[in-house]
Design an enzyme around this catalytic site. Structure first.
Site, PDB file in Angstrom:
ATOM      1  N   LYS A  35      22.470 -50.103 -52.585  1.00  0.00           N
ATOM      2  CA  LYS A  35      21.703 -51.341 -52.342  1.00  0.00           C
ATOM      3  C   LYS A  35      21.155 -51.346 -50.915  1.00  0.00           C
ATOM      4  O   LYS A  35      21.592 -50.551 -50.067  1.00  0.00           O
ATOM      5  CB  LYS A  35      22.621 -52.549 -52.566  1.00  0.00           C
ATOM      6  CG  LYS A  35      23.803 -52.608 -51.597  1.00  0.00           C
ATOM      7  CD  LYS A  35      24.849 -53.629 -52.006  1.00  0.00           C
ATOM      8  CE  LYS A  35      25.997 -53.639 -51.010  1.00  0.00           C
ATOM      9  NZ  LYS A  35      27.101 -54.514 -51.457  1.00  0.00           N
ATOM     10  N   TYR A 263      14.522 -58.794 -19.330  1.00  0.00           N
ATOM     11  CA  TYR A 263      14.349 -60.254 -19.325  1.00  0.00           C
ATOM     12  C   TYR A 263      15.572 -60.976 -18.784  1.00  0.00           C
ATOM     13  O   TYR A 263      16.714 -60.617 -19.103  1.00  0.00           O
ATOM     14  CB  TYR A 263      14.096 -60.744 -20.752  1.00  0.00           C
ATOM     15  CG  TYR A 263      12.822 -60.217 -21.371  1.00  0.00           C
ATOM     16  CD1 TYR A 263      11.600 -60.333 -20.721  1.00  0.00           C
ATOM     17  CD2 TYR A 263      12.848 -59.607 -22.613  1.00  0.00           C
ATOM     18  CE1 TYR A 263      10.426 -59.862 -21.301  1.00  0.00           C
ATOM     19  CE2 TYR A 263      11.683 -59.126 -23.208  1.00  0.00           C
ATOM     20  CZ  TYR A 263      10.483 -59.255 -22.545  1.00  0.00           C
ATOM     21  OH  TYR A 263       9.345 -58.784 -23.123  1.00  0.00           O
TER      22      TYR A 263
HETATM   23  C1  LIG Z   1      28.229 -53.682 -51.497  1.00  0.00           C
HETATM   24  C2  LIG Z   1      29.171 -53.675 -52.625  1.00  0.00           C
HETATM   25  C3  LIG Z   1      30.039 -52.583 -52.839  1.00  0.00           C
HETATM   26  C4  LIG Z   1      30.217 -51.461 -51.842  1.00  0.00           C
HETATM   27  O1  LIG Z   1      31.112 -51.876 -50.835  1.00  0.00           O
HETATM   28  P1  LIG Z   1      31.563 -50.863 -49.669  1.00  0.00           P
HETATM   29  O2  LIG Z   1      32.546 -51.655 -48.878  1.00  0.00           O
HETATM   30  O3  LIG Z   1      30.332 -50.574 -48.887  1.00  0.00           O
HETATM   31  O4  LIG Z   1      32.141 -49.683 -50.313  1.00  0.00           O
HETATM   32  C5  LIG Z   1      30.782 -52.565 -53.997  1.00  0.00           C
HETATM   33  N1  LIG Z   1      30.704 -53.575 -54.905  1.00  0.00           N
HETATM   34  C6  LIG Z   1      29.903 -54.648 -54.721  1.00  0.00           C
HETATM   35  C7  LIG Z   1      29.875 -55.719 -55.742  1.00  0.00           C
HETATM   36  C8  LIG Z   1      29.122 -54.741 -53.568  1.00  0.00           C
HETATM   37  O5  LIG Z   1      28.346 -55.812 -53.404  1.00  0.00           O
END
Ligand SMILES: *Cc1c(COP(=O)(O)O)cnc(C)c1O
Length: 394
Positions: A35, A263
């Site tokens: 994702k 800044y």
């Molecule tokens: C993002 C996510 C993962 C992966 O989690 P990690 O800690 O990066 O391994 C697994 N399951 C769901 C539902 C997620 O949203």
């Protein structure tokens, strides 16, 4: 040749990390979570590398992310689990994307879309087991699982899996969630469902809580070579950071003691010194909060970020060392290379490695390296920005 700014993504590292994690975890199935554009690394190249490492499922949050993978020619089993009220379930079903569903309403919408399309949908039911995000509440399990079974009996959908997600708060809390999930699996069986997949653990629990593994784990952060833990780093887990964020020094100047930098003059030179300008800023994902705490590597030494991080650039204090315009600056990468890590940047910015790698902005070209790079649509290995569709999508 290093670009002005670039994120180098080592696809061999992703593949090796999946091999390593699978050897530690040993579940029958492994989902690689890609994702958010593969946590900023590029979803399609990472997905291919993870599949080459033995992952047999891919996971994303949104249907749109799943469709991007399909459009890139990736045909592996794929699950999307976060949907708005107007989600395009029909497009997902047509593209052979499994749908993670969290309510009776979603089930009805998917069954309807499947009917219109004239083909069954593949769904996986998300159960709420304590995280309190989405998922079906325990009070509704019998009703929703029963509805799913009814739709399955008439051929509108197939319930391929049941899953949930852990809070990673403590082993005790996670064991409570595991007990809840076990009741959910029993409820699914009682409703007449025979599921192929049961999955609960992401990287952290997959590594530390064998009871959470069931027959599939969903691995995100680990495949990118980052640790999910505070007390065990990636090297200790046998993982290699896949992303190196780097650029080239854009300017060098000598300043006198007392000179203010960037800044608001939140840093002033305490002695005569040399400053180097790094051409990455918060537009590129460099956290503004890392001012005066994070470090970068130049020519094998590490130097502090001084003064405000700006939108496009920040300054480092290189003291009396000899640094020249064009020298390579590494913000973070694999610790074995002697450079700071994303976890160190996370600590400096009051956040976590997940956030540091995922936030790398669209202006930073991704350059894919490793033996797998030539097999991706990223172009020839070592050619920066060879494919604008890969680089534009951060
Ligand atoms: C993002 C996510 C993962 C992966 O989690 P990690 O800690 O990066 O391994 C697994 N399951 C769901 C539902 C997620 O949203």
């Amino acid at each position: 040749m290093t670009d002005f700014r670039e994120a180098v993504i080592d696809l061999d590292a992703v593949q090796a990390n999946v091999v390593r994690l699978r050897s530690l975890i040993g579940t029958r199935h492994t989902m690689a979570v890609v994702k958010a554009n593969g946590y900023g690394h590029g979803a399609a190249p990472v997905a291919r590398a993870a599949l080459a490492g033995g992952a047999d499922w891919l996971g994303v949050a949104d249907i749109s992310e799943a469709l991007v993978l399909r459009a890139a020619g990736i045909n592996a089993p794929l699950l999307a689990w976060l949907h708005g009220p107007d989600a395009d379930f029909a497009a997902a079903i047509a593209a052979d994307i499994d749908l993670g569903l969290s309510s009776a309403l979603q089930l009805r919408q998917v069954a309807e879309a499947a009917t219109v399309l004239g083909r069954p949908a593949f769904v996986q039911i998300k159960l709420e087991t304590g995280l309190n995000r989405n998922g079906v509440d325990e009070a509704d399990w019998a009703e929703v699982l029963g509805l799913a079974a009814a739709f399955e009996r008439v051929g509108r959908l197939r319930v391929r899996g049941v899953f949930s997600h852990l809070a990673n708060t403590s082993a005790e809390d996670d064991l409570t969630a595991i007990a809840s999930f076990d009741r959910g699996l029993a409820a699914a069986a009682a409703a007449g469902l025979t599921v192929d997949l049961a999955h609960l653990a992401s990287t952290a629990a997959a590594l530390r809580l064998p009871a959470a593994r069931y027959n599939m784990v969903r691995l995100g952060i680990g495949i990118y070579g980052q640790s999910p833990f505070d007390d065990q780093d990636a090297a200790a887990l046998g993982l290699t950071a896949a992303m190196t964020l780097r650029g080239r020094v854009a300017a060098v100047r000598q300043v006198n003691a007392g000179a203010g930098v960037s800044y608001d003059y939140l840093w002033r030179a305490t002695a005569d010194t040399t400053l180097a300008l790094v051409p990455l800023g918060y537009a590129d994902g460099v956290p503004r909060q890392a001012m005066n705490t994070a470090r970068v590597a130049i020519n094998g030494s590490q130097y502090p970020v001084v003064g405000r991080v700006a939108m496009d650039q920040f300054v480092v204090d290189v003291d009396s060392d000899s640094v020249t315009v064009g020298d390579v600056v590494v913000l973070f990468g694999d610790a074995a290379a002697g450079v700071p890590t994303a976890a160190e940047w996370g600590a400096a910015a009051g956040t976590i490695n997940y956030d540091i790698v995922t936030r790398v902005g669209a202006r930073v070209p991704r350059r894919y390296v490793g033996t797998l790079a030539e097999n991706t649509d990223a172009g020839a290995p070592g050619v920066p920005g060879a494919d604008p569709t890969e680089t534009a999508e951060a």
